[in-house]
Enzyme design. Structure first.
Site, PDB file in Angstrom:
ATOM      1  N   CYS A   1       0.839  -1.202   0.000  1.00 34.97           N
ATOM      2  CA  CYS A   1       0.000   0.000   0.000  1.00 34.97           C
ATOM      3  C   CYS A   1       0.866   1.241   0.000  1.00 34.97           C
ATOM      4  CB  CYS A   1      -0.892   0.009   1.233  1.00 34.97           C
ATOM      5  SG  CYS A   1      -1.914  -1.444   1.346  1.00 34.97           S
TER       6      CYS A   1
ATOM      7  N   GLU B   1       4.237   1.083   1.656  1.00 40.62           N
ATOM      8  CA  GLU B   1       5.562   0.768   2.159  1.00 40.62           C
ATOM      9  C   GLU B   1       6.622   1.179   1.137  1.00 40.62           C
ATOM     10  OE1 GLU B   1       2.790  -1.011   2.110  1.00 40.62           O
ATOM     11  OE2 GLU B   1       2.985  -2.813   3.326  1.00 40.62           O
TER      12      GLU B   1
END
Lengths: 274, 766
Positions: B420, B422
């Site tokens: 998402c 990171e």
């Protein structure tokens, strides 16, 4: 020196260039029946009960400190120049990236002109873009002092007939007009604004009178602010009578008519302000 | 023409209800039964090869890019080799669960119970992990202080080095591995890699053959030539390097599908698509290939990315709701020499996305001082569509953050997004980016309870004790994460994927053993907003105003604010004390201090691959289940209510001063430290974005965000009314995409709980 302020609102994007913070001065010499900030009219702090927040405790002392929900609130607080600078500078990074800045509004900022002029000087010293919203009802000297450090002046023109303006608003049209002339003649960037209030000032005669004045002054842009009902709830908790409670906002067609009229005079007419 | 094809492909995505496919599990198991006694990595490679050789394949109507993980779109693939238990437990309920249900036939249930489960019970990844976790760790997990992820599925959260894969071709990699294996015959990793690489070539050739078969019986001439083109391209890219944009997209997609067969994991992410595809794009344009054709290929690829969904256990689906599959694409950013990397393809990616508007690809735009204004405005224009895509990342803080982790300057400038939000260096990192979540608010709750009967409790003592507890539980979390890490090494190596991550081939090591150049373990600190709000209110009401005693406050929390007096107290706690998100230093400094403490604590730990732990702060959808684990808190939040969403976002409804104040509060956290990634949700009403003026004001807002050195921001700009209508009439909103947290999902596929949360978040617009 302190000023009575009833709100400092960040992230305003419809009140001038860029992302702005608006400082609302409390107290106004006029009493426009359509006022959407009725809490701004009195020159004193006012204690009110905001009903929508009230949780109806079994006992209410009307003490703002004791009220858990914040329903009992005092509108209006005294600020020093430093207090306000500290608050408005919190968003300076947003002014920088957006060409925004600080707008002084009201109430009528002109009523606290010495403070406002000092505040504007300080803001300019910090390189901040400045604007005011004014009805022009107030001391010419005060306005002059403020104008020295103003980039933009949003100047309301409501009712041009002197008798009606005095009766309905408590306004002195001759004073307002001469203040406007003074600003324009001193080379300031002035944008006239007309609130469009059905039944009060949308008649052809009034609109034309405004247009003629603006034309004569050689201004190129005019803003139209259609009436809205956002202020209605405030009359309720202030326990004040609201004459316009059943008035509907002007239709798109009516706003269009006014826009066409203004464009006929060669102005750039913007609905809803900047 | 283009539009017809796109509509057809989108329609096909939703024609069937989501099903579970046992095919991969059966083929995997079939192979495993034949390889008893061989090294794990060889067994894995052979199992993957068995799948690649035998799994049913298809080319769907209208497709220009081939490669389907399952015959039916959006089927769930289970991996009993990872965790056979949750599947068994949920076989009869999975079709009806609130979040992400899947259909499974009675026949398949029987196969699962009689064939798959009995083989894997006792010999899965889960068994290994559970066997090693000490009771103390298990207890902390059951108290919901932290949660370990990836204990029941393959490891993803990796970006392959697609640049060299596409520029050299598959044949080149095969030859290289062959040579390496020959010179190191004892190295099982090389052997395994070769097995699965060769199977990959065969797998791609199966598509070439299938396309030819379809073409032979295709009556429509246009379609026939499209199918023959698929056959030609597939046959070519099974060995040679691609030359055209279409060929490169095709190989890109095959590599993704194969990696998915191997690990069945979340987030084998895309990386900097506009960079590694640019040379192919440019060559085509120079050769006179029509732009329309390139766009069509690109849109076909974007739709494909929605085909893969990840089936999770019911519990896991609550944390990661609505299929964050993680085809995350980073656009723009910096070149190796630090200039703006925006190119024509960056624009084209946004433009083509505007035609597709699906949850994947999860586009991201990297923002920096050098960004071209037209590209920034194009970004805002895309955000205005309301799907929450693209999300924005800030190079000005992320690049220095990586330097602080010992990453080289060029590599840091090359970062991309995995999963998402990171942060990862593409093709060089095995970062276990989503290995654990740490519930900071739960630690506060436990601390407050401990002090209940203490006579000399002070605010300072509470803060000190919270920090001590954080230290203690971080050490348990790190130990637990390392056990999961080792579990993947011992049970689930991924030799295919490792071939595309530096320096696995030169080291002769799988990524799970430490083959990658960068080896992090990313653990998220969650609950910072509620923590700041709670501790500030507590400090004021108990220690400064002395309005109530500490014990009484705890009594109120214990009773979940029951009764009129406690309810009044709760209302006071909410309304009378400033909250995080309103740019009040005194509040914001509390969260900043504690999150920083957490971050610095996390950094002290190392993992078995020789890397360090890196902190992040994002929740995905975990703020709902993590909130369910925490009792009432002094910020006026009742027991079990959700936490603040996002990670860094203020608690819903508590930010009263608008979006500039929110950014200011967030900017006070030390955002350089959360090098694993962080997440901020901001909502705008559609009205504020109207017209060119609206676009410019938001773009300027983003420039301020950049200067404030916040890592990430994403937007929901759909009106609450639209969403409420979608809850009532889901049939009318099949394609409505909304932002969840670092990813977007179909609104109607989210559980009511999450739907309501998103509406509440949206409603609070200033």
């Amino acid at each position: 020196m302190k000023a009575l302020i009833f709100n400092i609102q960040r992230y305003c994007i419809h009140d001038g260039e860029g992302i702005r913070t608006v400082v609302f001065f409390k107290g106004c010499p006029l009493h426009c029946p359509w006022c959407s900030n009725p809490e701004s009219q009195s020159y004193k702090p006012e204690k009110v009960r905001v009903n929508s927040r009230c949780i109806h405790c079994s006992f209410c002392s009307m003490d703002p400190d004791e009220c858990p929900s914040g329903a009992i609130e005092i509108f209006g607080k005294y600020y020093t120049i430093e207090d306000i600078i500290k608050e408005v500078m919190k968003d300076s990074i947003f002014y920088n990236t957006s060409g925004g800045g600080v707008t002084l509004s009201g109430g009528e900022v002109l009523s606290q002109a010495p403070f406002a002029a000092e505040l504007l000087r300080e803001l300019k010293r910090l390189g901040i873009d400045t604007a005011i919203e004014t009805s022009g009802q107030g001391s010419t000297e005060g306005l002059k002092a403020m104008a020295e450090n103003l980039d933009t002046i949003l100047f309301d023109l409501k009712i041009m007939d002197a008798d009606r303006a005095a009766a309905v608003l408590g306004a002195d049209v001759r004073l307002i007009e001469s203040n406007l002339r003074m600003l324009v003649e001193s080379g300031k960037h002035v944008i006239p604004r007309i609130p469009l209030i059905p039944g009060y000032n949308m008649d052809e005669e009034n609109l034309k009178a405004i247009a003629r004045l603006v034309k004569e002054l050689g201004l190129k842009e005019i803003h139209l602010l259609p009436f809205h009902q956002y202020g209605k709830g405030k009359y309720e908790f202030l326990n004040r009578k609201y004459q316009l409670k059943d008035v509907k906002p002007p239709s798109e067609g009516e706003v269009e008519r006014v826009r066409n009229l203004m464009e006929g005079y060669g102005f750039k007419a913007v609905v809803g302000g900047l | 023409m283009l539009k017809d094809r796109i509509d057809l492909l989108k329609k096909q995505l939703f024609e069937n209800k989501r099903e579970i496919s046992l095919e991969r599990a059966l083929l995997y198991t079939e192979s495993y039964k034949q390889t008893e006694g061989e090294p794990v990595i060889i067994r894995r490679a052979k199992a993957t090869a068995n799948i690649l050789d035998k799994v049913a394949i298809s080319i769907r109507e209208g497709e220009l890019i081939a490669g389907n993980r399952t015959i039916k779109p959006r089927s769930g693939i289970i991996s009993p080799e990872m965790d056979p238990y949750w599947i068994l437990k949920e076989l009869d309920t999975i079709h009806a669960r609130p979040q992400d249900p899947f259909y499974i036939s009675e026949e398949d249930k029987k196969i699962y119970r009689e064939e798959l489960y009995p083989y894997w019970a006792g010999r899965s990844l889960k068994d290994s992990i559970n066997g090693k976790l000490r009771d103390e760790i298990k207890e902390a997990i059951s108290l919901n202080i932290f949660k370990l992820n990836q204990t029941d599925k393959g490891q993803g959260h990796i970006i392959m080095d697609l640049s060299s894969a596409l520029n050299n071709g598959l044949g080149y990699v095969v030859e290289r591995v062959k040579r390496l294996s020959k010179s190191h015959p004892e190295n099982d990793f090389y052997r395994a890699a070769l097995i699965v690489l060769e199977a990959s070539q065969r797998h791609i050739l199966r598509y070439a053959k299938l396309a030819e078969q379809y073409a032979a019986r295709e009556e429509n001439e246009t379609r026939r030539s499209e199918l023959l083109e698929i056959a030609r391209i597939s046959s070519k890219v099974s060995r040679e390097k691609p030359d055209s944009f279409h060929e490169a997209c095709q190989l890109f997609w095959y590599l993704n599908v194969i990696a998915q067969y191997e690990s069945n994991a979340s987030s084998i992410s895309t990386g900097r698509f506009d960079q590694f595809m640019y040379s192919f794009y440019k060559k085509d344009i120079e050769k006179g290939v029509p732009l329309e054709y390139i766009k069509e290929v690109l849109e076909c690829l974007w739709i494909k990315m929605n085909d893969v969904v990840l089936i999770r256990s019911e519990e896991s689906a609550r944390y990661f709701a609505g299929f964050p599959t993680g085809y995350t694409v980073a656009l723009g950013g910096l070149t190796p020499s630090g200039r703006s990397a925006v190119n024509e393809l960056s624009y084209l990616c946004l433009e083509t996305y505007q035609d597709v508007l699906l949850p994947q690809p999860n586009l991201a735009v990297r923002l920096n001082e050098f960004i071209e204004r037209p590209f920034l405005n194009k970004t805002v224009e895309t955000i205005r569509f309301g799907t929450g895509i693209p999300q924005i990342f800030n190079d000005e803080v992320i690049v220095p953050g990586f330097l602080n982790r010992g990453v080289s300057l060029e590599d840091a400038r090359d970062y991309a997004i995995v999963g998402c939000v990171e942060l990862s260096i593409p093709g060089k990192t095995y970062g276990l980016h989503d290995i654990a979540l740490f519930n900071l608010l739960k630690v506060m709750e436990l601390t407050l309870k401990e002090f209940k009967y203490s006579r000399d409790v002070t605010y300072e003592k509470i803060i000190t004790r919270i920090k001590e507890k954080i230290d203690h539980y971080v050490s348990l979390m790190a130990e637990g994460s390392n056990i999961v890490d080792i579990g993947h090494r011992d049970y689930a190596p991924i030799p295919f994927l490792s071939c595309f991550v530096d320096d696995c081939l030169s080291k002769g090591m799988d990524v799970t053993s430490g083959g990658a150049k960068y080896n992090f373990s990313g653990v998220q600190g969650i609950g910072i907003a509620n923590l700041s709000d709670s501790l500030y209110a507590l400090k004021k009401i108990v220690f400064e105003e002395k309005r109530i005693s500490f014990e009484e406050l705890i009594n109120a929390l214990d009773s979940n604010f029951e009764g009129e007096e406690y309810e009044k107290l709760r209302i006071r706690l909410i309304n009378k004390y400033d909250k995080y998100g309103n740019d009040n230093d005194e509040v914001d400094d509390i969260g900043s201090d504690i999150l920083r403490h957490y971050n610095l604590q996390v950094e002290k730990y190392t993992n078995p691959r020789g890397g360090i732990f890196t902190p992040g702060s994002y929740t995905v959808s975990a703020h709902v289940p993590l909130g369910a684990a925490v009792g009432a808190t002094p910020d006026g939040r009742k027991a079990r209510e959700q936490l603040a969403d996002g990670g860094l976002s203020p608690m819903v409804g508590r930010d009263r001063l608008g979006p500039t104040a929110v950014l200011k509060s967030v900017s006070k956290l030390d955002n350089y430290l959360t090098s694993n990634g962080s997440l901020l949700n901001v909502k705008f009403s559609p009205k504020t974005l109207e017209g060119q003026e609206g676009i410019n004001k938001m773009a300027n807002y983003l420039l301020a965000f950049m200067k404030l050195k916040i890592q990430h921001i994403q937007f929901n700009v759909i009106s609450a009314d639209t969403l409420r209508d979608a809850m009532l009439h889901p049939e009318n909103y099949k394609g409505l995409v909304v932002r969840v947290a670092g990813y977007s999902a179909f609104f109607i596929e989210l559980s009511r709980e999450i739907q309501k949360d998103i509406i509440a978040r949206t409603e609070h617009c200033l």
